[in-house]
Scaffold this active site. Structure first.
Site, PDB file in Angstrom:
ATOM      1  N   HIS A  56      38.061   4.373 -18.296  1.00 34.51           N
ATOM      2  CA  HIS A  56      38.962   3.554 -17.507  1.00 34.51           C
ATOM      3  C   HIS A  56      38.483   2.395 -16.907  1.00 34.51           C
ATOM      4  CE1 HIS A  56      42.814   5.559 -17.176  1.00 34.51           C
ATOM      5  NE2 HIS A  56      42.407   6.979 -17.266  1.00 34.51           N
ATOM      6  N   LYS A  62      42.557   2.700 -24.900  1.00 35.60           N
ATOM      7  CA  LYS A  62      42.723   2.068 -23.383  1.00 35.60           C
ATOM      8  C   LYS A  62      42.728   0.421 -23.478  1.00 35.60           C
ATOM      9  CE  LYS A  62      43.002   6.392 -20.701  1.00 35.60           C
ATOM     10  NZ  LYS A  62      41.959   7.427 -20.873  1.00 35.60           N
ATOM     11  N   SER A  64      40.649   8.882 -12.831  1.00 30.97           N
ATOM     12  CA  SER A  64      41.933   8.064 -13.142  1.00 30.97           C
ATOM     13  C   SER A  64      42.988   8.283 -12.100  1.00 30.97           C
ATOM     14  CB  SER A  64      42.077   8.524 -14.599  1.00 30.97           C
ATOM     15  OG  SER A  64      42.389   9.813 -14.665  1.00 30.97           O
TER      16      SER A  64
HETATM   17  C1  LIG Z   1      41.897   8.890 -21.492  1.00 26.57           C
HETATM   18  C2  LIG Z   1      40.800   9.409 -21.174  1.00 26.57           C
HETATM   19  C3  LIG Z   1      40.092  10.304 -21.966  1.00 26.57           C
HETATM   20  C4  LIG Z   1      40.877  10.620 -23.616  1.00 26.57           C
HETATM   21  O1  LIG Z   1      40.508   9.493 -24.320  1.00 26.57           O
HETATM   22  P1  LIG Z   1      41.223   9.603 -25.600  1.00 26.57           P
HETATM   23  O2  LIG Z   1      40.501   8.616 -26.639  1.00 26.57           O
HETATM   24  O3  LIG Z   1      42.631   9.248 -25.356  1.00 26.57           O
HETATM   25  O4  LIG Z   1      41.110  10.908 -26.071  1.00 26.57           O
HETATM   26  C5  LIG Z   1      38.831  11.067 -22.029  1.00 26.57           C
HETATM   27  N1  LIG Z   1      38.119  10.888 -20.623  1.00 26.57           N
HETATM   28  C6  LIG Z   1      38.892   9.946 -19.761  1.00 26.57           C
HETATM   29  C7  LIG Z   1      38.165   9.593 -18.373  1.00 26.57           C
HETATM   30  C8  LIG Z   1      40.028   9.273 -19.674  1.00 26.57           C
HETATM   31  O5  LIG Z   1      40.456   8.549 -18.829  1.00 26.57           O
END
Ligand SMILES: *Cc1c(COP(=O)(O)O)cnc(C)c1O
Length: 393
Positions: free
Chosen positions: A211, A240, A183
């Site tokens: 992502h 997301k 990310s």
């Molecule tokens: C955003 C993200 C998470 C966490 O996700 P949430 O549902 O907000 O807890 C975990 N792993 C990756 C790679 C992320 O980008």
């Protein structure tokens, strides 16, 4: 107590002195391409709202509908009395979408990654983790008793070395864990090579596709689909591209999901997702599967934005993902640039050590399908002006 608080205040002061304090800006309206921030409309270039669904009327209507017919909260974990028809529908729907037997919901992907490893792997086993994996994978691995191995980000020679070491150490089962997209850089994991190495050494492959799910690959089925590769276990988020509220999941073989329902601690000891979120998740999947237009818009925006920044003379990291990092070097420069852009009506976030390596501070811009060409031109003009003002152009 007072000695303890002095110690805590010293920690805070050290963060401040290092220029690493994170400040939260107040938004007084929905998440979107533009946000109302402290009395001002700002162009928003740092949300994970890839398909622009965070304020979509169909998701809001689905959430309202579920509030009316399924209530507000569950007041229970799943296995006591917290499982509604909606939860099972979403789990089946996610599994079908991602091409796995079944899936299991968590309050967040942080919890999904936190609960994944410990029930599945014991001290006889090994986890091999990419060095740039998300914090939640790192924490999840810490909580399990398997031996830990780490390979340099996307370094396939190093991954192979770790696989050989784990085998030489007598590992029973080996699981490779990787983000589908890293990310901070917007780089994709080399899934075809990783899959091939996993097969050569008899290892399992786990991919965290937070992502990517919703917009990478055919119908947005994620990085494995993008590469035409099957991952054994996939984790992801509803927070997301899939509407942006919250909720995480693990998808995989039936036996794995069944065991996680029995043993995953963040599932057993934490509340069920509220029905409004679950119903909106189902609607999000309906929208996303058919959203070729939004995906096309997203990637058109990403390439226009990349080209505009590159033409202006900014240093970018290469790629095609909607994460477009503008490399600035020192933390203070990234902070100054973000502040300058803020004054020009563009909201972005600077990222610096310890989130990225020292000297590799950046502004991570993120494209989404709700941004118009006018928005991007406005953003580019602001970047050029800010770049001159802080001396990077
Ligand atoms: C955003 C993200 C998470 C966490 O996700 P949430 O549902 O907000 O807890 C975990 N792993 C990756 C790679 C992320 O980008």
């Amino acid at each position: 107590m007072s000695e303890f608080l002095d110690h805590i205040r010293n920690e805070l002061a050290a963060i401040e002195t290092a220029g690493m304090t994170k400040h939260e800006r107040l938004i007084s309206g929905p998440q979107g391409a533009h946000v109302a921030m402290e009395g001002r409309q700002m162009l928003n270039l740092c949300a994970n709202n890839y398909l622009g669904l965070a304020d979509h009327p169909d998701l809001i209507a689905a959430a309202h509908g579920a509030l009316n017919d399924h209530g507000f909260g569950m007041a229970s974990v799943r296995f006591i009395c917290g499982t509604q028809d909606l939860h099972r529908q979403l789990e089946a729907r996610l599994a079908g979408y991602l091409g796995h037997d079944d899936s299991i919901l968590f309050a967040a992907c942080f919890d999904a990654n936190g609960g994944l490893f410990e029930p599945l792997l014991g001290p006889e086993d090994a986890v091999i983790s990419d060095s740039l994996n998300h914090a939640s994978i790192i924490d999840g691995i810490r909580l399990c008793k398997a031996r830990r191995y780490r390979y340099a980000n996307s370094d396939m020679a190093d991954l192979e070395l770790q696989l050989q070491t784990a085998r030489a150490d007598g590992a029973r089962f080996i699981m490779i864990a990787t983000d589908g997209v890293f990310s901070m850089d917007g780089y994709l994991a080399k899934l075809p090579e990783i899959r091939a190495l996993a097969d050569t050494y008899g290892a399992l492959l786990m991919v965290d596709d937070c992502h990517a799910t919703g917009f990478m690959g055919p119908q947005g089925r994620g990085t494995p689909a993008h590469f035409g590769v099957q991952a054994d276990i996939v984790t992801g988020t509803l927070g997301k591209a899939l509407g942006g509220a919250l909720g995480g999941y693990i998808a995989g073989p039936q036996a794995v999901i069944d065991l996680l329902r029995q043993r995953a601690r963040p599932y057993l000891f934490s509340n069920a997702l509220p029905p409004a979120i679950v119903a909106a998740g189902l609607t999000a999947l309906d929208l996303v599967e058919r959203a070729d237009d939004l995906r096309a818009q997203l990637f058109a925006n990403a390439s226009y934005w990349r080209a505009g920044l590159a033409d202006a003379g900014f240093e970018l990291l290469p790629g095609a993902h909607p994460i477009v990092p503008v490399m600035l070097g020192e933390a203070r420069l990234a902070q100054a640039m973000a502040a300058d852009l803020g004054k020009r009506g563009v909201h972005v976030a600077g990222f610096f050590f310890p989130v990225v390596p020292k000297g590799r501070a950046r502004i991570r811009t993120q494209m989404n399908a709700a941004l118009t060409r006018d928005d991007l031109d406005f953003g580019l003009e602001a970047f050029v002006a800010a770049g001159h003002s802080v001396g990077v152009l």
